[in-house]
Design an enzyme around this catalytic site. Structure first.
Site, short mmCIF file in Angstrom:
data_model
loop_
_atom_site.label_atom_id
_atom_site.label_comp_id
_atom_site.label_asym_id
_atom_site.label_seq_id
_atom_site.Cartn_x
_atom_site.Cartn_y
_atom_site.Cartn_z
N LYS A 221 0.82 -1.22 0.00
CA LYS A 221 0.00 0.00 0.00
C LYS A 221 0.85 1.26 0.00
O LYS A 221 2.03 1.25 0.32
CB LYS A 221 -0.99 -0.03 1.17
CG LYS A 221 -2.11 -1.04 0.93
CD LYS A 221 -3.23 -0.95 1.93
CE LYS A 221 -4.38 -1.87 1.51
NZ LYS A 221 -5.45 -1.92 2.52
N ARG A 260 -3.72 -10.27 4.84
CA ARG A 260 -4.23 -10.25 3.46
C ARG A 260 -3.10 -9.75 2.56
O ARG A 260 -2.64 -8.61 2.71
CB ARG A 260 -5.45 -9.33 3.37
CG ARG A 260 -6.12 -9.30 2.01
CD ARG A 260 -7.36 -8.41 2.04
NE ARG A 260 -8.02 -8.38 0.74
CZ ARG A 260 -7.71 -7.54 -0.25
NH1 ARG A 260 -6.73 -6.63 -0.06
NH2 ARG A 260 -8.35 -7.58 -1.40
#
Length: 279
Positions: A221, A260
């Site tokens: 991210k 995840r």
């Protein structure tokens, strides 16, 4: 040390921030699922709508056309691998559960489609991930503010959402919490969440403490790119692999329940190494 599960990301989208378009065809999606299974994935998270910052929603019909054929095929080939549907739309979730999907992963935490709680009643073995998001994917990164502090606001959000599920007789063991790294958070907000990760594992609901499984999704991210680059010039997702594995290792040490990830094998290796050091 408890088992830490790896949830592998399978984006059946043309526009996800890291792997958009790579697995958009049925063949490529199934091949990627096979690769993740060979690397030891515990759960496959299938999504058909990109929720990257500034993304536009798609129709339920379009999302169904993307994810349902993939779910059918993966369920046929790997009937024992749990599948998570990454969606907030009732009809998408309904069709996925009819195919045996075990987990609902909802970025709106059932706020967009409260009637999904009826599906949880119909399918009593299904688990649900409640994720915190400030705003919508289109707006969430436009100057997000937390006047009372990001950790406390997320905890208050979780309490409200869990109460909603409790009122509908959903067992706490079926509920997984996700503080939503990168969903309406600045770099500093994301750092605060990770520094205080233990705060989210136990919630006080009406005077009683409940412990929940915690899911963290930080893989590649932008906050990693901003820390390793600059706020104005973050390093791209393709160069965030090492930073991701470092932060996954931190989460493993913090005993997060589910990670995840885009990169299954190195995350499984990190778990194995840490568990051998600690056990």
């Amino acid at each position: 040390m408890k088992k830490i599960e790896v949830m592998g990301i399978l984006n059946v989208t043309p526009d996800s921030f890291y792997d958009g378009g790579k697995y958009f065809s049925l063949d490529e999606a199934v091949k990627h699922a096979q690769k993740m299974v060979s690397e030891g994935v515990d759960i496959i998270d299938i999504g058909g709508e990109s929720t990257r910052p500034n993304s536009e929603p798609i129709s339920a019909e379009e999302e169904i056309s993307r994810v349902i054929p993939v779910i059918k095929e993966i369920k046929k080939i790997f009937p024992n691998i749990p599948i998570s549907i990454d969606s907030y739309k009732y009809e998408v979730i309904k069709q996925a559960l009819e195919l045996g999907v075990e987990i609902i992963n909802d970025i709106y935490a059932l706020r967009a489609s409260p009637q999904v709680v009826e599906l949880l009643k119909t399918y009593p073995n299904t688990k649900v991930v409640l994720m915190h998001m400030k705003g919508t994917p289109k707006t969430m990164q436009i100057n997000p503010q937390y006047p009372y502090g990001v950790v406390d606001e997320i905890k208050d959000f979780f309490v409200e959402r869990v109460k909603f599920l409790f009122e509908n007789n959903i067992d706490p063991q079926r509920i997984i919490l996700d503080p939503g790294i990168g969903f309406g958070k600045t770099t500093q907000h994301n750092i605060e969440i990770l520094k205080n990760i233990d705060e989210f594992k136990t919630l006080n609901i009406d005077g009683q403490n409940y412990t929940f499984k915690l899911l963290i999704g930080l893989s590649r991210k932008s906050f990693i790119g901003r820390i390793l680059g600059t706020e104005e010039n973050p390093i791209p997702p393709q160069q965030r692999y090492e930073g991701t594995i470092v932060l996954h290792t931190y989460c493993i040490l913090k005993q997060v329940d589910i990670l995840r990830v885009h990169d299954v094998e190195p995350t499984k290796q990190a778990i194995k190494l840490i568990q051998n050091l600690i056990n």
